[in-house]
Design an enzyme around this catalytic site. Structure first.
Site, short mmCIF file in Angstrom:
data_model
loop_
_atom_site.label_atom_id
_atom_site.label_comp_id
_atom_site.label_asym_id
_atom_site.label_seq_id
_atom_site.Cartn_x
_atom_site.Cartn_y
_atom_site.Cartn_z
N GLN A 231 -35.76 57.69 -67.85
CA GLN A 231 -35.49 57.99 -69.26
C GLN A 231 -34.15 57.45 -69.71
O GLN A 231 -33.59 57.90 -70.70
CB GLN A 231 -35.57 59.50 -69.50
CG GLN A 231 -36.98 60.05 -69.33
CD GLN A 231 -37.06 61.53 -69.62
OE1 GLN A 231 -36.79 61.97 -70.72
NE2 GLN A 231 -37.41 62.30 -68.60
N ASP B 253 -25.81 67.11 -67.64
CA ASP B 253 -27.20 66.88 -68.02
C ASP B 253 -27.34 65.43 -68.50
O ASP B 253 -26.36 64.81 -68.88
CB ASP B 253 -27.58 67.85 -69.15
CG ASP B 253 -29.08 67.89 -69.37
OD1 ASP B 253 -29.81 67.33 -68.54
OD2 ASP B 253 -29.51 68.49 -70.37
N GLU B 254 -28.56 64.92 -68.50
CA GLU B 254 -28.83 63.52 -68.92
C GLU B 254 -27.87 62.56 -68.23
O GLU B 254 -27.30 61.66 -68.85
CB GLU B 254 -28.69 63.39 -70.46
CG GLU B 254 -29.53 64.35 -71.28
CD GLU B 254 -31.00 63.98 -71.33
OE1 GLU B 254 -31.43 63.06 -70.60
OE2 GLU B 254 -31.73 64.65 -72.09
N ARG C 230 -43.09 62.96 -74.91
CA ARG C 230 -42.66 64.01 -75.84
C ARG C 230 -43.83 64.89 -76.23
O ARG C 230 -43.65 65.98 -76.77
CB ARG C 230 -42.05 63.42 -77.13
CG ARG C 230 -40.80 62.56 -76.98
CD ARG C 230 -39.71 63.21 -76.20
NE ARG C 230 -39.80 62.83 -74.79
CZ ARG C 230 -39.18 63.47 -73.81
NH1 ARG C 230 -38.46 64.52 -74.06
NH2 ARG C 230 -39.32 63.07 -72.56
N LYS D 281 -36.32 71.28 -66.80
CA LYS D 281 -34.95 70.98 -66.46
C LYS D 281 -33.95 71.94 -67.11
O LYS D 281 -33.07 72.49 -66.43
CB LYS D 281 -34.69 69.54 -66.89
CG LYS D 281 -33.29 69.10 -66.88
CD LYS D 281 -33.20 67.75 -67.55
CE LYS D 281 -33.26 67.89 -69.07
NZ LYS D 281 -32.86 66.66 -69.75
N THR D 282 -34.15 72.16 -68.40
CA THR D 282 -33.21 73.03 -69.09
C THR D 282 -33.27 74.44 -68.53
O THR D 282 -32.25 75.12 -68.39
CB THR D 282 -33.51 73.06 -70.61
OG1 THR D 282 -33.67 71.71 -71.04
CG2 THR D 282 -32.37 73.69 -71.37
#
Length: 756
Positions: free
Chosen positions: A252, A221-222, A612, A34-35
């Site tokens: 998430q 983002d998020e 993670r 994503k980043t």
DNA sequence: AAATCGTGGATTTTT
DNA sequence: TCCACGATTT
């Protein structure tokens, strides 16, 4: 600079990068790059679409994420261009905007930002003032109601109009007065930053238009963890060009308790029916095993859209599930294993993280780290800027920056002691309230009264004198430090207020001074950026201090392992992850057990934790766990049952049983205990039942010196036997460095070994 | 103003 | 159980 964006991107990622016009919704599974997509998209806009860096704004979740994004872009662009890319949190962005547009607001440019504790203390003051019993109504509940209202863009008067219960009636009474006090202090709270920006846009379309035309592209983002007020900011900024790109993963979403609104994603689709939706489903982070386990854990959620996550990564090793006797052994097993990983060179310390549901779990782990000599970074606990000494000095600075900051003044007026006690402060506060001014103003009024030494004064002579001394001191520091750089200002405050002596006189004083040193350091390498020109560096420094978080302080390449809560772990990744406390009541947390919606969030939290990990995942639990003084049986987390046993290696209490360093799954792993068949809890209940039947009839036939065999710990020797009400406490020394344990005879799964 | 006592509360905490 | 905060004492 020319970039070939198609390289190293998969089809979906490429689509996302090259979609440059109109609203875009990217659903990004964990580890889906994503980043990279966001940064490449920015690069693409600049390289191919003639967009200038300063015409793009990227809203991130943390300052750390913003910094990382800038760093990544830094490798693509020159430093100068990189600086002009706007990546920040909603709060930082709004804070800066409000300063620049302060003329339109009833705020000065140097306004203070109240943090959580400031808010609480102001609220307490208000409750006292309007006569609400803090024992009957919890400050926290009121604070959260106010925050909730603001994150839904509800002002105090809107709240009043809509109040619908006795509790809301109470909140209303506090809310209005709280707002008055805050604005009188020339301050805002966190929620105000967002809300006031919205109000500013509403009341001054010309201001909004300025930003609308400047920012051609807005990225968030998020997105699953934004609230309504934040979403509105993004929408308004994108109001002209409609280039709003939001990136998130509903699975998430773990901050609903902080008013994050998962329905923003649904709203987005409604608000922009023509939006393009791209779902990134290829995972580049984890092994097939870990990804499969995570999917099994998340899929029972009712309230979700299924994703088809996949990865080309290896199968990897099985997930290690281990049961310890109690939290101490859990910590010891964990640290043993970590030492193993480090010693064998499988992992560097920085590649390892231990994650937990609640901060209280960290203590035992810390001790185990110290014992085993593994260095660690612990995030959270007492937050750096909330430490007493740091907060005190910051309060001084805030007062010097904005004398109307009542919260700061009240905090430090008598620290170190200046004989200005509670009574004096209360009187001052009362007068300030009736005079409708800040505490500082009130002090000035009193001190300037020519007859202040006679009975018309509200304060006695001694107190008055102390207040005068304090006032003079502040004035002196303020005037004397006008041309100083930040660090010298901090030094001056620490010295002239007597704070250094004050600290040195107390225990742990050196440690505390060390913290102040860290504060000084952060001021030393503090630089202002272009947008902030013309503002007092102190103002900007204080703003950054207010808006910084613990995760922001996490060091990536420190030679230490990381201990972190599952919440804070969002957005991070580690080669090896240990999640401790995989038990009912902890994960999922007991508070969620009766609330299906909260239970779904616990599941998402677990999902975040599992995803993670790159290649090694350990799920630890304890057979019994200390809880508020007494021990309670622990039932294995329901999430463990959701992971198919073919993905796991259940080691029971004996993690050494793993086959080799590669953790190749044994054909049929020998299970000491398994949650699939008879769980420890069942065994425990069985023993409790027997205990009830036998009660105290059971006789102890263990004596010091006897060799015993424990189901979990193996062989040991009885050291001591002590009679306690209706049972015996056995002290047993176990082999293999497991140490000495105290066990209850009727509960411990032990057998006497026949002497040879 | 400091010392002592008693009570309540104890998830998570981007900002 | 343990800690923090507020109330009460000295």
């Amino acid at each position: 600079m020319e970039l070939n964006v198609s390289e190293n991107l998969n089809e979906k990622q490429k689509l996302a990068v090259e979609h440059t016009e109109g609203p875009l919704l990217i659903i990004a599974g964990p580890g889906s790059g994503k980043t990279r997509v966001i940064t490449q998209r920015i690069a693409h806009l600049i390289d191919h679409c003639d967009v200038k860096p300063w015409q793009i704004i990227a809203m991130t979740f943390t300052n750390k994420a913003a910094r990382e994004m800038k760093d990544r872009l830094g490798t693509l662009f020159s430093d100068e261009e990189q600086h002009r890319i706007n990546a920040s949190t909603f709060h930082s962005f709004c804070a800066m905007l409000l300063r620049r547009e302060a003329d339109f607001l009833s705020l000065n440019q140097d306004y203070s930002i109240l943090d959580d504790t400031d808010q609480i203390s102001l609220l307490k003051r208000v409750m006292d003032e309007v006569g609400i019993d803090p024992n009957q109504w919890k400050v926290r509940a009121i604070q959260s109601a106010i925050s909730n209202a603001k994150s839904k863009l509800m002002t105090a008067s809107a709240f009043r109009a809509g109040k619908n219960s006795y509790f809301e009636e109470i909140v209303d009474r506090v809310f209005t007065r709280y707002e008055e006090l805050v604005s009188q202090s020339n301050a805002v709270d966190f929620d105000d930053l967002i809300m006031n920006t919205n109000i500013l846009f509403q009341n001054h379309p010309e201001v909004l238009e300025k930003y609308q035309s400047r920012y051609l592209h807005i990225m968030v983002d998020e997105f699953q963890d934004t609230n309504l007020a934040q979403y509105q900011i993004a929408q308004q900024l994108a109001g002209l060009h409609k280039n709003l790109c939001v990136v998130g993963d509903p699975d998430q979403s773990i901050y609903s308790w902080r008013n994050a609104d998962i329905t923003n994603i649904l709203s987005f689709k409604k608000d922009y029916p023509d939006a393009t939706e791209i779902s990134l489903e290829q995972n580049y982070r984890s092994t097939k095993t870990i990804l499969a386990a995570a999917q099994k854990v998340i899929s029972p959620n009712q309230n979700r859209v299924d994703k088809d996550l996949w990865t080309q990564n290896d199968e990897g090793s099985p997930i290690i599930i281990a049961e310890a006797y109690d939290e101490f052994e859990e910590a010891r097993i964990t640290l043993n294993e970590i030492q193993n990983l480090i010693d064998t060179g499988i992992c560097k310390p920085a590649e390892i993280a231990i994650m937990f549901r609640v901060n209280a779990q960290s203590r035992v782990l810390e001790e185990a780290c110290l014992k085993s000599g593994v260095s660690y970074q612990l995030i959270g606990g007492i937050r750096f800027y909330q430490r007493q000494e740091v907060k005190d000095i910051v309060s001084y600075l805030r007062l010097l920056n904005n004398f109307n900051d009542d919260a700061s003044l009240a905090r430090i007026i008598n620290v170190p002691q200046r004989s200005i006690g509670k009574t004096t402060l209360n009187k001052l506060s009362e007068q300030a309230t009736s005079g409708g001014c800040s505490l500082w103003n009130q002090i000035e009024v009193i001190l300037n009264r020519p007859d202040h030494d006679n009975s018309t004064s509200f304060l006695n002579k001694r107190s008055l004198n102390s207040v005068q001394v304090f006032y003079n001191l502040m004035k002196e520091i303020h005037d004397g430090s006008k041309d100083m750089d930040l660090q010298s200002k901090i030094d001056l405050v620490i010295e002239r207020t007597g704070y250094r002596d004050y600290l040195q006189a107390m225990e742990h004083g050196e440690e505390r001074l060390q913290n102040l040193n860290e504060l000084r350091e952060s001021a030393a390498d503090f630089i202002t950026i272009e947008d902030e020109e013309g503002l007092d560096p102190l103002t900007i420094f204080l703003e950054r201090v207010s808006l910084i978080s613990d995760v922001d302080r996490l060091e990536d390449h420190a030679n230490s392992i990381t201990m972190i809560t599952l919440h804070q772990a969002k957005g991070l990744e580690y080669k090896t992850v240990f999640i401790v406390g995989m038990e009912e009541g902890l994960l999922p947390h007991s508070r969620s057990l009766e609330h299906p919606e909260q239970m779904e969030e616990e599941r998402r939290l677990c999902y975040v934790g599992l995803t993670r990990a790159h290649s090694r995942l350990y799920l630890m639990r304890a057979f019994r766990r200390g809880y508020r003084g007494n021990y309670e049986p622990s039932i294995p987390s329901r999430f463990l049952k959701d992971i198919p046993s073919k993905l796991t290696l259940n080691t029971g209490g004996n993690i050494k049983q793993r086959v080799d360093n590669n953790y190749k799954k044994a054909e049929s792993p020998k299970k000491l205990s398994s949650i699939d068949d008879k769980s420890p809890y069942e065994q425990y209940k069985e023993r409790i039942r027997q205990k009830k039947i036998n009660s105290s009839k059971k006789k102890n036939d263990f004596n010091p010196g006897d060799k015993v065999m424990h189901d979990v710990f193996g062989e040991g020797v009885v050291v001591d036997v002590k009679a306690i009400p209706s049972d015996f406490e056995l002290t047993i020394a176990f082999k293999d460095g497991l140490g000495i344990k105290k066990l209850l005879l009727q509960l411990a799964p032990i057998k006497k070994l026949n002497n040879m």
